[in-house]
Design a protein around this motif. Structure first.
Motif, PDB file in Angstrom:
ATOM      1  N   THR A  12       0.822  -1.208   0.000  1.00 52.59           N
ATOM      2  CA  THR A  12       0.000   0.000   0.000  1.00 52.59           C
ATOM      3  C   THR A  12       0.860   1.263   0.000  1.00 52.59           C
ATOM      4  O   THR A  12       0.507   2.251  -0.640  1.00 52.59           O
ATOM      5  CB  THR A  12      -0.976   0.021   1.192  1.00 52.59           C
ATOM      6  N   VAL A  13       1.984   1.225   0.695  1.00 49.10           N
ATOM      7  CA  VAL A  13       2.883   2.379   0.677  1.00 49.10           C
ATOM      8  C   VAL A  13       3.482   2.550  -0.721  1.00 49.10           C
ATOM      9  O   VAL A  13       3.620   3.668  -1.214  1.00 49.10           O
ATOM     10  CB  VAL A  13       3.979   2.246   1.761  1.00 49.10           C
ATOM     11  N   SER A  77       1.433  -1.945  15.448  1.00 49.57           N
ATOM     12  CA  SER A  77       0.213  -1.225  15.824  1.00 49.57           C
ATOM     13  C   SER A  77      -0.003  -0.010  14.933  1.00 49.57           C
ATOM     14  O   SER A  77      -1.129   0.277  14.530  1.00 49.57           O
ATOM     15  CB  SER A  77       0.292  -0.765  17.280  1.00 49.57           C
ATOM     16  N   ALA A  78       1.080   0.699  14.618  1.00 47.50           N
ATOM     17  CA  ALA A  78       0.969   1.864  13.735  1.00 47.50           C
ATOM     18  C   ALA A  78       0.548   1.439  12.334  1.00 47.50           C
ATOM     19  O   ALA A  78      -0.271   2.113  11.698  1.00 47.50           O
ATOM     20  CB  ALA A  78       2.293   2.616  13.682  1.00 47.50           C
ATOM     21  N   MET A  79       1.087   0.324  11.844  1.00 47.21           N
ATOM     22  CA  MET A  79       0.684  -0.155  10.523  1.00 47.21           C
ATOM     23  C   MET A  79      -0.798  -0.518  10.513  1.00 47.21           C
ATOM     24  O   MET A  79      -1.523  -0.173   9.573  1.00 47.21           O
ATOM     25  CB  MET A  79       1.536  -1.363  10.107  1.00 47.21           C
ATOM     26  N   ALA A 122       3.557   4.105   6.733  1.00 43.15           N
ATOM     27  CA  ALA A 122       4.970   4.231   6.371  1.00 43.15           C
ATOM     28  C   ALA A 122       5.842   4.426   7.608  1.00 43.15           C
ATOM     29  O   ALA A 122       6.934   3.859   7.704  1.00 43.15           O
ATOM     30  CB  ALA A 122       5.162   5.388   5.399  1.00 43.15           C
ATOM     31  N   GLY A 123       5.348   5.198   8.564  1.00 45.54           N
ATOM     32  CA  GLY A 123       6.090   5.358   9.814  1.00 45.54           C
ATOM     33  C   GLY A 123       6.238   4.048  10.561  1.00 45.54           C
ATOM     34  O   GLY A 123       7.306   3.717  11.065  1.00 45.54           O
ATOM     35  N   GLY A 124       5.168   3.272  10.625  1.00 53.02           N
ATOM     36  CA  GLY A 124       5.235   1.966  11.273  1.00 53.02           C
ATOM     37  C   GLY A 124       6.123   1.000  10.517  1.00 53.02           C
ATOM     38  O   GLY A 124       6.858   0.207  11.114  1.00 53.02           O
ATOM     39  N   LEU A 125       6.101   1.074   9.203  1.00 56.78           N
ATOM     40  CA  LEU A 125       6.930   0.196   8.380  1.00 56.78           C
ATOM     41  C   LEU A 125       8.413   0.518   8.549  1.00 56.78           C
ATOM     42  O   LEU A 125       9.240  -0.393   8.683  1.00 56.78           O
ATOM     43  CB  LEU A 125       6.510   0.332   6.922  1.00 56.78           C
TER      44      LEU A 125
END
Length: 136
Positions: A12-13, A77-79, A122-125
């Protein structure tokens, strides 16, 4: 479920990056996004793939979220949260376009759902990749 969520998040990113790669230069140069020969390949197709993959990622994330939060895995969790945000915004746009007196042009806002939700993903990734590098 974490592996599924991670791979779907990468997909998705990547779809979001394709849309941004097409839209941002045009917005910077002319202020208008002109549909050209690559519009379908760089905007329409990645948006559809990204929203569908985000829906699957939101389901996988919602299933994995209770275990992930208890384990303190905040990157995952962020993802999951980003995928849920993307689906929520996309659903609101489609609902708005389908049930209110509209012209259908609102669906052009659908890539916006990817932009907002996938920033969190993207931050979680990135955080997840840093964790994997430290562990290796």
């Amino acid at each position: 479920m974490k592996v599924t969520l991670t791979y779907l998040s990468a997909l998705t990113v990547l779809c979001t990056m394709l849309v941004l790669l097409y839209c941002v230069p045009q917005l910077v140069v002319s202020g208008v996004i002109e549909p050209g020969p690559l519009f379908e390949l760089m905007v329409v197709f990645p948006t559809v793939v990204g929203v569908v993959a985000s829906l699957i990622g939101a389901i996988a994330g919602a299933i994995a979220l209770p275990r992930v939060v208890r384990a303190g895995q905040y990157a995952t969790s962020a993802m999951a949260a980003g995928q849920i945000i993307t689906c929520t915004i996309a659903f609101a746009i489609v609902l708005w376009a389908g049930y209110f007196a509209t012209t259908g042009w609102e669906l052009l806002m659908l890539p916006l759902a990817l932009f907002i939700g996938q920033a969190v993903v993207a931050g979680g990734l990135v955080s997840r990749l840093r964790q994997l590098r430290r562990a290796a």
